[in-house]
Every structure is written in structure tokens, then in C-alpha cells.
Design a protein around this motif. Structure first.
Motif, PDB file in Angstrom:
ATOM      1  N   GLU A 265     -22.028  37.973  78.755  1.00  0.00           N
ATOM      2  CA  GLU A 265     -23.020  37.361  77.873  1.00  0.00           C
ATOM      3  C   GLU A 265     -24.290  36.979  78.633  1.00  0.00           C
ATOM      4  N   ASN A 269     -27.935  38.689  78.208  1.00  0.00           N
ATOM      5  CA  ASN A 269     -29.079  37.891  77.756  1.00  0.00           C
ATOM      6  C   ASN A 269     -30.272  38.060  78.688  1.00  0.00           C
ATOM      7  N   SER A 316     -26.897  30.955  68.367  1.00  0.00           N
ATOM      8  CA  SER A 316     -26.579  32.245  68.996  1.00  0.00           C
ATOM      9  C   SER A 316     -25.077  32.344  69.269  1.00  0.00           C
TER      10      SER A 316
END
Length: 365
Positions: A265, A269, A316
């Protein structure tokens, strides 16, 4: 004269009694030796057999009279280590060694041998007492355990392989679904899901290929994952440098999966948001373990977080997943936004035995 005669008579009786006691003691000792189920042999300093017990006759299939006067090496499977052990015995006075004794019909008996040197008044008058225990059952049990262990290893390896294949099927199914989807938002969600499944699949692939089947080197895993994500997002490595500063950190599957998803993740990002419009910079990934605390760091020199962005309470899915997984591994996560974006995650590693620890390694990809 009578007194002297009586004294001589008494002395003769005492000597006879003493001789009888000695003979009785010798007979008792011989009985104990003969009753001993272990092989027992007496050697001289040249390795010539001077005496044996009944167990030796049984193991070798040769009578006591035939064995006496012959070299002990005649009845052993040729082994240079045994010769060295005998030479060492004469120096140290005691030794232990595994031997194989030839028996009737070509039968070989594995034995655990102990030998001790007993020296007489004359330095050349040396006797070596050898005792050897049959370890055939022990060897058979060890072979059975080894076979069972090998079978378990094969089964566990197959489990990891099948899990990896099943996760690959999920990735393939989402790819088919993406082709049928027209909505860019839906395609983005499916694509991110694929990357998360790949991160989990990679853990099982590393376990499948590892020696232990229970732990992987998380630094090696992270390098591979980051390289895959760089390729997936089409990053130009000349424009955005990928840097590693990681030690060898061994983790089990219960720790590797959540940490792998966290790294997926945060790296994703950074690659999606930190370097817009051809911006140059670097993405640095760190990993080390001190004691039972694992520390991960993902630092980029990109544009940084938007002003006022509350990353701990965002809608998110990716960041919510990260904070949830950090809690799962009993860890912490902090953000330093002074120069780009830098996340630091700590996690507690379960106690392990024979851990390889953390050996500093650095590199650049």
C-alpha cells in the motif's frame, strides 16, 4: 615347633581362602561380562583381541577362540575414521566412535563404541577395554523420523504452492473482470485488488522456495515486491531512483502477510502520487530488526501530503487497511512530512529459535 607349624597352617588356610575369594570375584566379574548384552572386547595396544564376551560372538558369528589373537579391524567395515579414533585413543586414553561390525551372512550391525585404555606398571603392558552398543533400532527410528519429516516438508511445500496458484487464479479472474468493466473507477479498484493479492501470493511463493518453509527473508521479499510495483506503474528508474537499506530479517507467514500488504500500500501510494508531471526524486525503503522489533521505513522525496490531509482518518481504503494491519501486528506507524513523505512502521516479531538475525546489507535498484 607346634606354634610355628600352627602359624604356617593358618597362613596356608588364609591364602587358600584369599585365592578362593579372588576366584569367586573373578568368576562373578566374568559372569557379569558374559551377561552383558553389549559387545565387550579386550585389546592390546596393537589392536589384537585378547578376550571377548558372548555378545561379541553373537554379533560377529565367530567363536571366542577364533577371535582371540586376531586384529579387531578384521571385523569392522573399512572406515578410516575408526583407524584415526584408535590412534587418538592411544594418546588420550578414551574415545567414543560409531562403528559397523561385520556379522554372519554379510549382516552389518551399527554400534556406538566406547573405549578406555588401562596401563599396567610396564608402559608397554596396556589393555584397552572396548564396549559397543547395538544402535540398529535407533538408526531405524531415525530413518523413519527422517522419512516422516521429509514427507511433511513435501506436503507443506505443496500447500504453499497450491495457495500461490489459487491466488494467481483470483488475479486472473479479476483481469477478466477488468476487461468487461467500462467504468475507470471500477478498473482502478480491481487493479489495486490485484496488487494486494499479488503481495500475498508472493509470500507463499517465497515460502515455497525457501529452505525452512516457515519463514522468509522479508528484505528479499520487499526488494522483489518494490521492483514489481515499479514495473507495474511504469516508473522510469532514471527519473525516480529506488533505494534500499535493509538487513536480513526473517519472519513467519503470520507476520509476513500483513507487513507485505502494508509495504504494497505505501509503496503504491508513493508511486501513484509522489512524482507527478515528470518530477524526479527517490523512493527509499528500509528494513531492520533489533531484538524482537522490526522497523520498516518508506521515504520519498516527492510532493508530500496535501496540506491539512488527515491520513489517520481518511476514507482511503489503502490507508485504512494500513492502520488496521499495523494494529494486527501489534505495531506503530508514524509520518514525517517535513521533506516529502516518510512512513515508519514498527512491528513486534514473534519469538523464534535459531534466528539468523539481521545482517546489514545495502543496495540500489
Amino acid at each position: 615347633i607346634r606354634e610355628r607349624t600352627q602359624a604356617l597352617h593358618d597362613e596356608i588356610i588364609q591364602r587358600k581362602n584369599a585365592e578362593q575369594e579372588v576366584q569367586a570375584a573373578l568368576g562373578y566379574t566374568r559372569s557379569v561380562i558374559e551377561a552383558n548384552p553389549d559387545l565387550m572386547v579386550v585389546l592390546d595396544r596393537s589392536g589384537i583381541i585378547l578376550d571377548v564376551n558372548a555378545a561379541t560372538e553373537t554379533v560377529t558369528g565367530i567363536s571366542r577362540n577364533t577371535l582371540i589373537g586376531t586384529p579387531y579391524r578384521t571385523y569392522l567395515v573399512d572406515d578410516e575414521g575408526t583407524n584415526q579414533a584408535f590412534e587418538q585413543l592411544l594418546v588420550s586414553g578414551k574415545t567414543e566412535h560409531l562403528i559397523e561390525v561385520r556379522g554372519p551372512g554379510g549382516n552389518i550391525t551399527p554400534m556406538s563404541m566406547n573405549a578406555t585404555v588401562f596401563a599396567g606398571k610396564d608402559p608397554q603392558d596396556v589393555r584397552i577395554i572396548v564396549a559397543a552398543h547395538d544402535i540398529t533400532r535407533q538408526k531405524r527410528d531415525e530413518a523413519a523420523l527422517r522419512a516422516a519429516f521429509d514427507e511433511q516438508v513435501i506436503l507443506l511445500r505443496e500447500v504453499h504452492h497450491r495457495v500461490k496458484n489459487n491466488l494467481q487464479i483470483i488475479i486472473s479472474l479479476t483481469s477478466l473482470q477488468m476487461r468487461q468493466a467500462d467504468d475507470p473507477g471500477v478498473k482502478q479498484i480491481l487493479s489495486e485488488t490485484q496488487n494486494r493479492v499479488r503481495a500475498m501470493s508472493l509470500v507463499h511463493e517465497k515460502l515455497y522456495r525457501s529452505q525452512s518453509l516457515s519463514r522468509i527473508d522479508f528484505a528479499d521479499y520487499t526488494r522483489f515486491l518494490a521492483t514489481q510495483l515499479f514495473s507495474y506503474y511504469g516508473m522510469d528508474t532514471k527519473r525516480v531512483r529506488l533505494e534500499f537499506a535493509m538487513g536480513r530479517v526473517m519472519v513467519d507467514i503470520g507476520t509476513a502477510v500483513p507487513l507485505g500488504l502494508i509495504m504494497n500500500e505505501l509503496i503504491s501510494n508513493a508511486l501513484k502520487h509522489a512524482f507527478p508531471k515528470g518530477r524526479e526524486g527517490s523512493l527509499s525503503i528500509g528494513c531492520e530488526c533489533i531484538g524482537d522489533i522490526i522497523t520498516l521505513s518508506i521515504r520519498d522525496t516527492g510532493v508530500g501530503m496535501p496540506e491539512g490531509f488527515d491520513w489517520k482518518n481518511t476514507s482511503s481504503l489503502g490507508m485504512r487497511l494500513v492502520t488496521s494491519l499495523v494494529d494486527q501486528v501489534d505495531g506503530t506507524i508514524t509520518l514525517d512530512a517535513t521533506n516529502g513523505t516518510a512512513f515508519t512502521i514498527t512491528a513486534k516479531r514473534p519469538p523464534e529459535t535459531n534466528d539468523a538475525g539481521s545482517m546489514p546489507l545495502t543496495g540500489r535498484g
